[in-house]
Design a protein around this motif. Structure first.
Motif, PDB file in Angstrom:
ATOM      1  N   GLY A   1       0.113  -3.816  -2.072  1.00 13.78           N
ATOM      2  CA  GLY A   1       0.337  -4.042  -3.488  1.00 13.78           C
ATOM      3  C   GLY A   1       0.033  -2.806  -4.303  1.00 13.78           C
ATOM      4  O   GLY A   1      -0.187  -1.713  -3.763  1.00 13.78           O
TER       5      GLY A   1
ATOM      6  N   ASP B   1      -4.044  -2.327  -9.733  1.00 10.76           N
ATOM      7  CA  ASP B   1      -3.899  -2.722 -11.137  1.00 10.76           C
ATOM      8  C   ASP B   1      -5.067  -2.240 -11.989  1.00 10.76           C
ATOM      9  O   ASP B   1      -4.891  -1.801 -13.123  1.00 10.76           O
TER      10      ASP B   1
ATOM     11  N   ILE C   1      -8.752  -4.161  -8.256  1.00  9.96           N
ATOM     12  CA  ILE C   1      -7.808  -5.281  -8.275  1.00  9.96           C
ATOM     13  C   ILE C   1      -6.452  -4.795  -7.789  1.00  9.96           C
ATOM     14  O   ILE C   1      -5.920  -3.792  -8.299  1.00  9.96           O
TER      15      ILE C   1
ATOM     16  N   GLN D   1      -2.498  -5.843  -7.356  1.00  8.30           N
ATOM     17  CA  GLN D   1      -1.430  -6.762  -7.757  1.00  8.30           C
ATOM     18  C   GLN D   1      -0.496  -6.927  -6.565  1.00  8.30           C
ATOM     19  O   GLN D   1       0.214  -5.994  -6.175  1.00  8.30           O
TER      20      GLN D   1
ATOM     21  N   ASN E   1       1.979  -9.331  -6.195  1.00 13.97           N
ATOM     22  CA  ASN E   1       3.323  -9.562  -6.725  1.00 13.97           C
ATOM     23  C   ASN E   1       3.169  -9.893  -8.205  1.00 13.97           C
ATOM     24  O   ASN E   1       2.088  -9.748  -8.770  1.00 13.97           O
ATOM     25  N   SER E   2       4.214 -10.345  -8.826  1.00 12.31           N
ATOM     26  CA  SER E   2       4.167 -10.592 -10.272  1.00 12.31           C
ATOM     27  C   SER E   2       3.260 -11.760 -10.640  1.00 12.31           C
ATOM     28  O   SER E   2       2.895 -11.933 -11.799  1.00 12.31           O
ATOM     29  N   HIS E   3       2.876 -12.568  -9.640  1.00 13.87           N
ATOM     30  CA  HIS E   3       2.111 -13.775  -9.957  1.00 13.87           C
ATOM     31  C   HIS E   3       0.682 -13.775  -9.405  1.00 13.87           C
ATOM     32  O   HIS E   3      -0.134 -14.574  -9.853  1.00 13.87           O
ATOM     33  N   SER E   4       0.377 -12.937  -8.441  1.00  8.36           N
ATOM     34  CA  SER E   4      -0.945 -13.029  -7.822  1.00  8.36           C
ATOM     35  C   SER E   4      -1.591 -11.657  -7.650  1.00  8.36           C
ATOM     36  O   SER E   4      -0.909 -10.651  -7.477  1.00  8.36           O
ATOM     37  N   SER E   5      -2.918 -11.674  -7.720  1.00  5.34           N
ATOM     38  CA  SER E   5      -3.696 -10.451  -7.512  1.00  5.34           C
ATOM     39  C   SER E   5      -4.948 -10.814  -6.737  1.00  5.34           C
ATOM     40  O   SER E   5      -5.329 -11.987  -6.648  1.00  5.34           O
TER      41      SER E   5
ATOM     42  N   LYS F   1       1.453   2.858 -14.640  1.00  6.97           N
ATOM     43  CA  LYS F   1       0.007   2.814 -14.440  1.00  6.97           C
ATOM     44  C   LYS F   1      -0.498   4.117 -13.816  1.00  6.97           C
ATOM     45  O   LYS F   1      -1.538   4.657 -14.198  1.00  6.97           O
TER      46      LYS F   1
END
Length: 727
Positions: A9, A12, A27, A29, A31-35, A85
């Protein structure tokens, strides 16, 4: 057994990152929904990088489910979010959040390729000029090289936090030099010790008992003994410590050690001295520093002065100045006469004995005779104090001798002597043997040298025992001021300094004296923060003392009453900036307004071991801190931050040469290994208006009773008197 998993990933956010050991919490990331929260000792990472981590899941009692990483591979970001980022992280100088967004908007997923291969295209982005492009190109190149070193070090099992320092030292030759001789790292780069270099060497296949490794260990042990103040080490002790450092049995490597010694001696990399039947080993630089001082002192003493001060014109000079407000007692008068009559003179005495008054009278007489002099001190704080005390300009010895970074040497030396008739140096007890040698080399033979200091204080932080050995040799005239002046007798600080020096417990009551000395009895060091809170919020206000002119002194760095814990507490208490810019390094948080101290001589930056400054600005975009040291503003990158520590609380050793309006001294039985009379005396004499001791009566009594300070192994005294003492 828990099965190893692989996660991929984008980084983040970095929650915590220790630059010393590589431990990080961050942290990822997925995918777009989970970290997920990841922790472990890994290469230095940057927000926006794509990472592949191998490890196992773990349930933390407080923070819940986390991933414990055993290994981490980094890749350049490819997604638009990751690129933003990454470029906004400040990793590449010249690109921060604003320009990061602009560059990604202009070049999309090919932005890194543009920076790498066609950086001139960056000029098309609004707001980016030629200077910024040049800055980005250099930073990008450096970052690529540092990344290569990081991978190389990771393969050797070494923390990658050293990569930036290694690259700054060796540039493109970094990996080649490490592969050729990893032990050079410990010699060349401050902050990298023998153990780190040895780990690299071991992982590169160097045999544990090979002569190359043993030779490096011998040199390291000699240098380590110098960090304790010694210039020499007994041969048998050196052999023993070398075997212990290498974790090898001495009998097994005895022959190889003997061969290594012969090679080092024949290559003139070590010196051997025999004194009273005992063999001592040192490095040539240490030996020649002491021999050079002894040689030049002898020449100074025998070379005639350009100014003949006979009894008649000395008395005339005193009579001419008789109407001035500076009145001397007999000891001070003898001191001034000694400075005029002798080529080298030492003036020593405790607080309140009139050393500064003596200097003022001497300078007035030199002015009257139109004699050229320089006034100097080892540190900026000490130079400022003597300027305030005499009304004459003073400089640090480093500035006076004019250090040249291009040659890493002083411009003034035996071939380019100072143009001066008198050199007067205050706080001479702080001068180590190397600075003393540089100072004396730069004197013309006709010049007078006057050294002023308190011989009862701790010896210099640096190696050697210069002032002590000079006095002990009896080679030069020494005047000891002992009379305490009436105005000084009004101060409990002065009274107690002399009581301590005489082996007596300090008092808090004395007839007609100012209440400027306080003893707070406390048996539990856990209560220190409450006492400090009261002192800073109430007591200082009562004495009209500002917190910025107050220091906490303690013998140790670790523990409840050590500098590390105290600085953490005091930063929260005195500089609690919740919203200001900060930079984290090795678990410490640096913020604007923090008082910090330099830990080593850095000639490039012109700041020196023990210098204290204040953080003036923090650039979180370029990861740069600027510190104000007196009149100069010094810039630190993240890689340089191991040279700085917070300085709300400092060790007593580091306080030498400094004075503060208020000094708070912590003395507990947990310090018993370090408690000695000259340590407590040095701490008390740092205070000008208020001295507060917090601690145990037993600890103070033990320290005052212990007048057996650790003897340093030096031979300057013998060199000054006769070469026959050592061969």
């Amino acid at each position: 057994m828990t099965e190893t998993e692989i996660l991929q990933g984008v980084v983040d956010r970095i929650v915590y990152q220790n630059q010393e050991n590589g431990f990080a919490v961050f942290i990822v990331q997925l995918n777009s929904h989970s970290s997920v929260t990841v922790k472990g000792c890994i290469p230095t990472i940057t927000v926006g990088e794509h990472v592949l981590v191998r490890g196992v899941w773990n349930m933390h009692q407080k923070f819940g489910k986390q991933f414990d990483a055993h290994a981490c591979e980094k890749q350049a970001p490819t997604s638009i979010l990751g690129l933003k980022k990454y470029l906004s992280s400040g990793l590449i100088k010249g690109i921060g959040p604003v320009y990061g967004d602009k560059l990604v908007a202009a070049f999309g997923e090919k932005v890194l390729e543009v920076i790498d291969k066609t950086p001139e295209r960056l000029l098309s982005v609004p707001g980016i000029g030629a200077k910024r492009v040049e800055k980005i190109i250099i930073a990008w190149k450096d970052q690529k090289e540092i990344s290569n070193i990081m991978v190389f070090l990771q393969n050797k099992g070494i923390s990658t936090t050293y990569a930036v320092k290694i690259y700054k030292q060796y540039k493109e030759q970094s990996i080649a030099i490490i592969e050729e001789n990893p032990y050079r790292l410990a010699q060349d780069i401050w902050g990298i010790g023998f153990k780190t270099a040895d780990d690299i060497a071991q992982n590169s296949g160097i045999a544990p008992d090979c002569k190359r490794r043993i030779t490096a260990a011998i040199l390291h042990v000699i240098q380590t003994t110098a960090s304790d103040g010694n210039l020499y080490i007994e041969l048998e002790e050196l052999k023993k410590e070398t075997a212990e450092l290498l974790e090898l049995e001495f009998d097994a490597i005895q022959h190889t050690i003997k061969c290594a010694f012969h090679d080092l001696y024949n290559a003139d990399k070590i010196k051997l001295l025999t004194c009273d039947g005992v063999h001592y080993i040192t490095l040539p630089a240490y030996y020649f520093a002491e021999k050079g001082i002894a040689y030049k002192i002898d020449k100074l003493l025998t070379y005639p002065s350009q100014h003949l001060f006979d009894a008649a014109n000395i008395e005339q000079a005193f009579d001419t100045d008789a109407k001035s407000s500076v009145v001397l007692n007999e000891q001070q008068r003898s001191g001034v006469l000694a400075c005029l009559r002798n080529k080298v003179t030492i003036i020593t005495g405790g607080p309140g004995t009139g050393k500064t008054t003596l200097i003022k009278k001497l300078l007035t007489l030199l002015d009257t005779q139109q004699i050229k002099y320089y006034l100097a001190a080892p540190t900026g704080r000490a130079a400022k104090r003597i300027t305030e005390g005499t009304g004459r300009p003073a400089s640090t010895l480093h500035r006076l001798l004019d250090f040249d970074v291009s040659t890493m040497s002083f411009r003034h030396n035996e071939n380019n002597a100072l143009s001066v008739d008198f050199l007067i140096v205050d706080e001479a007890s702080m001068i180590d043997v190397f600075l003393a040698h540089a100072m004396i080399k730069a004197l013309p033979y006709s010049a007078h040298l006057v050294l002023i200091g308190d011989i009862d204080q701790l010896p210099s932080v640096g190696a050697g025992n210069f002032l002590h050995d000079m006095i002990a040799s009896e080679k030069v005239t020494t005047i000891k001021l002992q009379h305490i002046f009436r105005q000084a007798q009004d101060s409990l600080i002065v009274i107690n300094a002399h009581r301590i020096n005489n082996g007596e417990f300090p008092t808090t009551e004395h007839e007609n004296s100012r209440k400027d000395f306080i003893f707070i009895k406390e048996d539990n060091p856990e209560n220190i923060p409450q006492h400090l809170e009261t002192i800073y919020s109430k007591a200082l206000r009562h004495y009209d003392i500002h917190k910025d002119d107050t220091i906490v002194l303690t013998p140790m760095h670790r523990g409840v009453a050590g500098t590390q814990k105290l600085n953490h507490d005091l930063q929260k208490m005195l500089n609690n900036q919740n919203n200001g810019p900060t930079i984290m390094y090795a678990g410490a948080q640096f913020q604007v307004g923090d008082r910090v101290m330099q830990l080593r001589n850095n000639y490039d930056k012109r700041v020196f071991n023990g210098d204290i400054g204040v953080i003036e600005t923090i650039d979180t975009e370029d990861k740069v801190i600027k510190v104000r040291f007196f009149e100069q503003l010094v810039e630190y990158e993240v890689a340089d931050l191991n040279e700085l520590v917070h300085a709300y609380a400092i060790s007593i050793h580091k306080s030498q040469g400094s004075e503060f309006a208020a000094v708070i001294i912590l003395l507990f039985m947990q310090h018993f290994m370090l408690l000695q009379r000259n340590l407590i005396y040095t701490a008390v004499t740092r205070a000008k208006k208020l001295c507060i001791i917090i601690g145990q009566s037993r600890a103070i009594a033990m320290g005052i009773k212990n007048n057996k300070s650790v003897e340093r192994v030096t031979f300057l005294q013998q060199f000054l008197t006769s070469d026959l003492a050592c061969r």
